[in-house]
Motif scaffolding. Structure first.
Motif, PDB file in Angstrom:
ATOM      1  N   HIS A  58       8.600  -8.469  21.187  1.00  0.00           N
ATOM      2  CA  HIS A  58       7.246  -8.015  20.876  1.00  0.00           C
ATOM      3  C   HIS A  58       6.595  -7.683  22.217  1.00  0.00           C
ATOM      4  O   HIS A  58       6.833  -8.369  23.214  1.00  0.00           O
TER       5      HIS A  58
ATOM      6  N   MET B  77       1.410  -8.695  14.275  1.00  0.00           N
ATOM      7  CA  MET B  77       0.987  -9.744  15.204  1.00  0.00           C
ATOM      8  C   MET B  77       0.355  -9.092  16.427  1.00  0.00           C
ATOM      9  O   MET B  77       0.925  -8.177  17.024  1.00  0.00           O
TER      10      MET B  77
ATOM     11  N   ALA C 148       1.150 -12.890  20.421  1.00  0.00           N
ATOM     12  CA  ALA C 148       2.549 -12.943  20.844  1.00  0.00           C
ATOM     13  C   ALA C 148       2.657 -13.380  22.302  1.00  0.00           C
ATOM     14  O   ALA C 148       3.535 -14.169  22.665  1.00  0.00           O
TER      15      ALA C 148
ATOM     16  N   ALA D 182       5.158 -10.710  23.951  1.00  0.00           N
ATOM     17  CA  ALA D 182       6.172 -11.632  24.464  1.00  0.00           C
ATOM     18  C   ALA D 182       6.809 -11.056  25.720  1.00  0.00           C
ATOM     19  O   ALA D 182       7.027 -11.765  26.703  1.00  0.00           O
TER      20      ALA D 182
ATOM     21  N   ALA E 207       8.477 -11.777  14.811  1.00  0.00           N
ATOM     22  CA  ALA E 207       7.129 -11.348  14.423  1.00  0.00           C
ATOM     23  C   ALA E 207       7.196  -9.869  14.082  1.00  0.00           C
ATOM     24  O   ALA E 207       8.068  -9.154  14.566  1.00  0.00           O
TER      25      ALA E 207
END
Length: 143
Positions: free
Chosen positions: A129, A86, A91, A132, A82
């Motif tokens: 990210h 995003m 995420a 994440a 990503a």
């Protein structure tokens, strides 16, 4: 599939590819040819891992018809990428859902059976990210 066709037609003697163990295209080659899997020397795997961020994997014995022993090779891995556009929320939701629903993801294809939350959270050539990373931290997968 194109490589498989070329092997089966006798126009290639060797292929190298980054595919899942027991991928249908390679099973076809294995079923119709006298296949020998070649182990990648440890120093080559190590140098490749250092240079390109790949990993080491073992193809378990008997994964293919003429394979009596485990075969060590490089693992290419896969990334879900990503960009900064995003949102952190999206995420986070995506990573969290993958962790929570890992059994469903594994059930998609037999080649995914080795996928685990720990593997999802293994650092690679890109940073996670922030969303994440937060999901993986909450799941206790990274610090």
């Amino acid at each position: 599939n194109e490589q498989a066709d070329l092997i089966q037609d006798g126009r290639l003697d060797m292929i190298t590819n980054g595919i899942f163990i027991n991928h249908s295209s390679f099973r076809s080659v294995d079923e119709n040819n006298d296949v020998i899997l070649l182990e990648v020397p440890e120093d080559v795997v190590t140098a490749t891992n250092e240079e390109f961020g790949t990993g080491t994997m073992t193809i378990p014995a008997s994964s293919y018809s003429n394979q009596e022993a485990d075969v060590t090779t490089s693992a290419l891995g896969a990334l879900l990428v990503a960009n900064e556009a995003m949102s952190e929320e999206t995420a986070y939701s995506l990573a969290s859902s993958l962790v929570k629903n890992i059994d469903e993801v594994r059930a998609v294809h037999s080649s995914m059976k080795q996928l685990s939350p720990e593997l999802l959270a293994t650092p690679s050539v890109l940073e996670f990210h922030p969303g994440a990373a937060k999901a993986y931290e909450e799941a206790g997968l990274i610090k």
